[in-house]
Scaffold this active site. Structure first.
Site, PDB file in Angstrom:
ATOM      1  N   GLU A   1       8.430  26.634  70.387  1.00  0.00           N
ATOM      2  CA  GLU A   1       9.857  26.781  70.684  1.00  0.00           C
ATOM      3  C   GLU A   1      10.084  27.034  72.172  1.00  0.00           C
ATOM      4  O   GLU A   1      10.983  26.443  72.780  1.00  0.00           O
ATOM      5  CB  GLU A   1      10.443  27.901  69.827  1.00  0.00           C
ATOM      6  CG  GLU A   1      10.334  27.596  68.338  1.00  0.00           C
ATOM      7  CD  GLU A   1      11.523  28.076  67.540  1.00  0.00           C
ATOM      8  OE1 GLU A   1      12.408  27.239  67.240  1.00  0.00           O
ATOM      9  OE2 GLU A   1      11.566  29.271  67.207  1.00  0.00           O
TER      10      GLU A   1
ATOM     11  N   GLU B   1       7.258  27.804  60.677  1.00  0.00           N
ATOM     12  CA  GLU B   1       8.183  28.752  60.048  1.00  0.00           C
ATOM     13  C   GLU B   1       8.475  28.445  58.588  1.00  0.00           C
ATOM     14  O   GLU B   1       8.522  29.356  57.748  1.00  0.00           O
ATOM     15  CB  GLU B   1       9.496  28.795  60.848  1.00  0.00           C
ATOM     16  CG  GLU B   1       9.402  29.543  62.156  1.00  0.00           C
ATOM     17  CD  GLU B   1       8.766  28.745  63.281  1.00  0.00           C
ATOM     18  OE1 GLU B   1       8.728  29.256  64.410  1.00  0.00           O
ATOM     19  OE2 GLU B   1       8.302  27.606  63.046  1.00  0.00           O
TER      20      GLU B   1
END
Length: 307
Positions: free
Chosen positions: A161, A181
């Site tokens: 990210e 995730e």
């Protein structure tokens, strides 16, 4: 209002162990050895090292015993590093890397689930600015100087990210990327559902987001997530070489080009061209623009003064 700790606990519960040519020199800023914390206004934290390599600020995620899992000291140090780069006109580029052969394995799940995160002394900073962790991760902040990522080893979950907030990306051939995730029943809320499909083809973005599988460096390069794959252990050297090429260019022009690329990305072509003209035309009137043309005519390296 949720506490800062609540933000971190809710949004970032990631697991560490997943498997995983010569250029002109700016005046006074030649390439050379890196110097810790020199002239930047920040000296880093116990988990974030700040160094200078000429006109490049090098930020190193420095928690190798935890695969550089994100911590409060690291987030605070990152944010301070971005601000230092923005505010220091002698800095022309930033390189972000990780210590110990790993870039970043995301948030420290074990600490969040059990012992709590290290760096209690930094919690006042987060309470004063509840957005600080997002800015540190380049979700809510875009540095005006070019940011080059130098990746070795794991760059997963929060690491991938943060990567999406950088401008140029270099990786060792054994590096691993991915957004894990969904495998934990979580959401990659560091910006990936917005940014990733704008940076790589739609089908590859959705596969990465929805499967949570790891991506080796060659595949990450093939789909466009990174730009260079280099021999292991040389990503930082390659990133610094790219930074030196950027540093040799006119800083006002470099920053204006970067700003134009991002601010026009979602505009119509007509609006984007108008915005580009407004951003770019003033550059032609600068002393640096005249110096660039003069140096070319005189067959010498330009000396840019940010004027």
């Amino acid at each position: 209002m949720k506490s800062v700790c609540g933000y971190c606990n809710l949004f970032y519960v990631w697991r560490r162990e997943d498997g995983m040519g010569g250029t002109a020199q700016p005046e006074g800023h030649g390439a050379g050895h890196r110097e810790a914390g020199t002239g930047t206004g920040t000296t880093g934290t116990e988990h974030l090292t700040v160094e200078r390599a000429g006109a490049t600020l090098v930020l190193t995620l420095n928690r190798p015993e935890a695969k550089n899992a994100l911590s409060l000291p690291m987030l605070v140090g990152l944010y301070d590093g971005w601000l230092a780069a923005d505010e220091d006109d002698d800095i022309r580029s930033v390189v972000l890397t990780g210590a110990g052969g790993t870039f970043c394995a995301g948030m420290d799940l074990k600490a969040l689930a059990g012992d709590g995160m290290a760096g209690e002394q930094y919690r006042d900073r987060l309470r004063a600015d509840p957005d600080l962790h997002w800015k540190a991760m380049l979700r809510h902040h875009r540095p005006r100087k070019p940011v080059i990522a130098a990746v070795e080893g794991h760059c997963v979950a929060g690491g991938t990210e943060i990567l999406q907030g950088t401008d140029i990306r270099v990786a060792g051939e054994s590096a691993t990327f991915g957004l894990f995730e969904v495998r934990r029943g979580l959401f990659p809320i560091g910006g990936s559902t917005v940014r990733l499909a704008r940076q790589i083809p739609h089908t590859h973005a959705l596969e990465m987001l929805l499967t949570g599988r790891p991506y080796p460096a060659p595949e990450a390069e093939r789909i466009g997530l990174i730009g260079h794959v280099v021999p292991d252990g040389t990503a930082l050297d390659t990133a610094l070489e790219i930074a030196e090429r950027i540093n040799a260019c006119g800083p006002l022009a470099v920053e204006a080009v970067k700003a134009s690329v991002y601010e026009t990305a979602q505009m119509t072509e007509a609006d984007g061209l108008a915005a580009e003209l407004a951003r770019g035309w003033p550059v032609f009137g600068t002393a640096d623009a005249k110096e660039g043309s003069r140096a070319f005519a005189e067959k010498r390296p330009p000396v840019y003064r940010r004027a």
